[in-house]
Design a protein around this motif. Structure first.
Motif, PDB file in Angstrom:
ATOM      1  N   ASP A  90       0.817  -1.207   0.000  1.00 47.12           N
ATOM      2  CA  ASP A  90       0.000   0.000   0.000  1.00 47.12           C
ATOM      3  C   ASP A  90       0.856   1.264   0.000  1.00 47.12           C
ATOM      4  OD1 ASP A  90      -2.201  -1.598  -0.021  1.00 47.12           O
ATOM      5  OD2 ASP A  90      -2.777  -1.245   2.066  1.00 47.12           O
ATOM      6  N   ARG A  91       2.069   1.143   0.529  1.00 49.19           N
ATOM      7  CA  ARG A  91       2.984   2.289   0.513  1.00 49.19           C
ATOM      8  C   ARG A  91       3.798   2.345  -0.771  1.00 49.19           C
ATOM      9  NH1 ARG A  91       4.068   0.617   6.006  1.00 49.19           N
ATOM     10  NH2 ARG A  91       6.039  -0.300   5.300  1.00 49.19           N
ATOM     11  N   GLY A  92       3.612   1.330  -1.642  1.00 49.57           N
ATOM     12  CA  GLY A  92       4.384   1.274  -2.872  1.00 49.57           C
ATOM     13  C   GLY A  92       5.837   0.903  -2.636  1.00 49.57           C
ATOM     14  N   GLU A  93       6.090   0.150  -1.559  1.00 45.71           N
ATOM     15  CA  GLU A  93       7.447  -0.248  -1.208  1.00 45.71           C
ATOM     16  C   GLU A  93       7.659  -1.735  -1.455  1.00 45.71           C
ATOM     17  OE1 GLU A  93       8.150   0.922   2.813  1.00 45.71           O
ATOM     18  OE2 GLU A  93       7.784   3.055   2.424  1.00 45.71           O
ATOM     19  N   LEU A  94       8.924  -2.120  -1.603  1.00 46.15           N
ATOM     20  CA  LEU A  94       9.246  -3.518  -1.838  1.00 46.15           C
ATOM     21  C   LEU A  94       9.121  -4.334  -0.553  1.00 46.15           C
ATOM     22  CD1 LEU A  94      12.396  -3.150  -4.109  1.00 46.15           C
ATOM     23  CD2 LEU A  94      10.052  -3.633  -4.816  1.00 46.15           C
ATOM     24  N   VAL A  95       8.646  -5.572  -0.706  1.00 48.25           N
ATOM     25  CA  VAL A  95       8.574  -6.489   0.431  1.00 48.25           C
ATOM     26  C   VAL A  95       9.999  -6.918   0.788  1.00 48.25           C
ATOM     27  CG1 VAL A  95       7.650  -8.699   1.212  1.00 48.25           C
ATOM     28  CG2 VAL A  95       6.320  -7.270  -0.347  1.00 48.25           C
ATOM     29  N   PRO A  96      10.344  -7.014   2.082  1.00 43.84           N
ATOM     30  CA  PRO A  96      11.715  -7.368   2.483  1.00 43.84           C
ATOM     31  C   PRO A  96      12.203  -8.678   1.869  1.00 43.84           C
ATOM     32  CG  PRO A  96      10.486  -6.584   4.376  1.00 43.84           C
ATOM     33  CD  PRO A  96       9.500  -6.690   3.247  1.00 43.84           C
ATOM     34  N   ASP A  97      13.511  -8.728   1.613  1.00 43.93           N
ATOM     35  CA  ASP A  97      14.131  -9.864   0.933  1.00 43.93           C
ATOM     36  C   ASP A  97      13.806 -11.205   1.593  1.00 43.93           C
ATOM     37  OD1 ASP A  97      15.250  -7.956  -0.656  1.00 43.93           O
ATOM     38  OD2 ASP A  97      17.277  -8.137   0.143  1.00 43.93           O
ATOM     39  N   GLU A  98      13.937 -11.244   2.926  1.00 46.74           N
ATOM     40  CA  GLU A  98      13.798 -12.533   3.604  1.00 46.74           C
ATOM     41  C   GLU A  98      12.399 -13.123   3.437  1.00 46.74           C
ATOM     42  OE1 GLU A  98      13.419  -9.229   6.767  1.00 46.74           O
ATOM     43  OE2 GLU A  98      14.683  -9.690   5.036  1.00 46.74           O
ATOM     44  N   ILE A  99      11.380 -12.272   3.357  1.00 49.47           N
ATOM     45  CA  ILE A  99      10.018 -12.754   3.171  1.00 49.47           C
ATOM     46  C   ILE A  99       9.855 -13.361   1.779  1.00 49.47           C
ATOM     47  CG2 ILE A  99       7.582 -12.067   3.009  1.00 49.47           C
ATOM     48  CD1 ILE A  99       8.122  -9.961   5.138  1.00 49.47           C
ATOM     49  N   ILE A 100      10.346 -12.655   0.764  1.00 44.40           N
ATOM     50  CA  ILE A 100      10.217 -13.127  -0.614  1.00 44.40           C
ATOM     51  C   ILE A 100      10.987 -14.427  -0.824  1.00 44.40           C
ATOM     52  CG2 ILE A 100      10.692 -12.590  -3.023  1.00 44.40           C
ATOM     53  CD1 ILE A 100       8.400 -10.993  -1.891  1.00 44.40           C
ATOM     54  N   VAL A 101      12.207 -14.495  -0.310  1.00 46.85           N
ATOM     55  CA  VAL A 101      13.029 -15.693  -0.489  1.00 46.85           C
ATOM     56  C   VAL A 101      12.351 -16.912   0.127  1.00 46.85           C
ATOM     57  CG1 VAL A 101      15.219 -16.795   0.097  1.00 46.85           C
ATOM     58  CG2 VAL A 101      15.196 -14.415  -0.658  1.00 46.85           C
ATOM     59  N   GLU A 102      11.807 -16.755   1.321  1.00 46.38           N
ATOM     60  CA  GLU A 102      11.158 -17.877   1.997  1.00 46.38           C
ATOM     61  C   GLU A 102       9.909 -18.334   1.241  1.00 46.38           C
ATOM     62  OE1 GLU A 102      12.135 -19.840   4.558  1.00 46.38           O
ATOM     63  OE2 GLU A 102      13.991 -18.733   4.214  1.00 46.38           O
ATOM     64  N   MET A 103       9.175 -17.380   0.653  1.00 42.71           N
ATOM     65  CA  MET A 103       7.988 -17.752  -0.108  1.00 42.71           C
ATOM     66  C   MET A 103       8.358 -18.507  -1.377  1.00 42.71           C
ATOM     67  SD  MET A 103       5.092 -14.763   0.155  1.00 42.71           S
ATOM     68  CE  MET A 103       6.121 -13.482  -0.554  1.00 42.71           C
ATOM     69  N   ALA A 104       9.448 -18.116  -2.026  1.00 44.99           N
ATOM     70  CA  ALA A 104       9.815 -18.720  -3.304  1.00 44.99           C
ATOM     71  C   ALA A 104      10.537 -20.062  -3.158  1.00 44.99           C
ATOM     72  CB  ALA A 104      10.699 -17.761  -4.097  1.00 44.99           C
ATOM     73  N   LYS A 105      11.269 -20.223  -2.086  1.00 47.26           N
ATOM     74  CA  LYS A 105      12.168 -21.371  -1.930  1.00 47.26           C
ATOM     75  C   LYS A 105      11.518 -22.732  -2.164  1.00 47.26           C
ATOM     76  CE  LYS A 105      15.743 -23.140   1.190  1.00 47.26           C
ATOM     77  NZ  LYS A 105      16.453 -22.899   2.481  1.00 47.26           N
ATOM     78  N   PRO A 106      10.315 -23.011  -1.630  1.00 49.30           N
ATOM     79  CA  PRO A 106       9.745 -24.353  -1.820  1.00 49.30           C
ATOM     80  C   PRO A 106       9.425 -24.706  -3.272  1.00 49.30           C
ATOM     81  CG  PRO A 106       8.643 -23.175  -0.030  1.00 49.30           C
ATOM     82  CD  PRO A 106       9.481 -22.173  -0.752  1.00 49.30           C
ATOM     83  N   HIS A 107       9.378 -23.699  -4.158  1.00 48.97           N
ATOM     84  CA  HIS A 107       8.961 -23.943  -5.535  1.00 48.97           C
ATOM     85  C   HIS A 107      10.118 -24.089  -6.517  1.00 48.97           C
ATOM     86  CE1 HIS A 107       4.838 -22.825  -4.332  1.00 48.97           C
ATOM     87  NE2 HIS A 107       5.410 -21.863  -3.637  1.00 48.97           N
ATOM     88  N   LEU A 108      11.334 -23.803  -6.072  1.00 52.68           N
ATOM     89  CA  LEU A 108      12.452 -23.697  -7.010  1.00 52.68           C
ATOM     90  C   LEU A 108      12.994 -25.033  -7.492  1.00 52.68           C
ATOM     91  CD1 LEU A 108      14.325 -20.739  -5.278  1.00 52.68           C
ATOM     92  CD2 LEU A 108      13.066 -20.670  -7.435  1.00 52.68           C
TER      93      LEU A 108
END
Length: 211
Positions: A54-72
């Motif tokens: 909502d602030r137009g900011e990027l989601v922190p790295d650690e959150i994105i990495v953890e979400m993506a990891k199981p699919h790689l």
């Protein structure tokens, strides 16, 4: 086949990821979809992510990495849409891929001027029924459709203010990834202002050239 799509918000990464998937059988890994699923589910993670969005900011790295990891580790390969967005994320991705014993085949940068992207994004509407994205000018929401009844709303991150903030962040934090991947011989740049089929053709050509 393992491909990364990078580019500013509105350049068509989601559309092209799906088209590449249809042509190759690779799985689409969309961090945006993962984020929206968390928000819709109303989880604690989703609430945190929504504040950033909502602030137009990027989601922190650690959150994105953890979400993506199981699919790689998907055996059919993948197309990464919306990740990595920073060099720190790129390095974290490389660490995960090294653990899995796999590499990146190609990085495609979709290019479009900021003003074109603002016009594209501010006209987007999302179906609350299906999650599908439409555009008031280029792909209007259906009327009286059983398949997608809507309602169709403008997301909080599709206001002009939020869009311009995201574009600033893209130029500051994500665009340097082009140099990062060019040094590795993985980068191809594609003009995203052309028609969707033309962009897909150029993307597939770039993938084949590195295959």
């Amino acid at each position: 086949m393992r491909v990364i799509l990078i580019g500013p918000q509105g350049a068509g990464k989601g559309t092209q990821a799906k088209r590449i998937s249809e042509k190759t059988g690779a799985r689409v890994i969309s961090t945006g979809d993962m984020v929206r699923a968390e928000i819709k589910a109303g989880t604690e993670l989703g609430r945190k992510v929504k504040e950033y969005n909502d602030r137009g900011e990027l989601v922190p790295d650690e959150i994105i990495v953890e979400m993506a990891k199981p699919h790689l580790g998907a055996p059919e390969g993948w197309v990464l849409d919306g990740f990595p967005r920073t060099e720190a994320q790129a390095r974290a991705l490389e660490e995960v891929l090294a653990e899995l014993g796999i590499g990146i085949d190609r990085v495609i940068a979709l290019e479009a001027p900021d003003e074109v992207l603002v016009e594209r994004l501010s006209g987007r509407r999302q179906s609350q029924a299906t999650g599908r994205i439409y555009h008031v000018r280029y792909d209007p929401p259906p009327q009286d459709s059983e398949e997608d009844p809507g309602p169709f709303v403008q997301r909080d991150d599709d206001t002009e203010e939020a869009i311009r903030r995201r574009l600033e962040l893209y130029h500051e934090q994500t665009e340097p990834l082009k140099r990062y991947y060019a040094r590795q011989g993985l980068l191809a740049e594609v003009d995203a202002t052309r028609s969707i089929p033309e962009v897909t053709e150029q993307v597939m050509k770039a993938i084949r050239e590195n295959g």
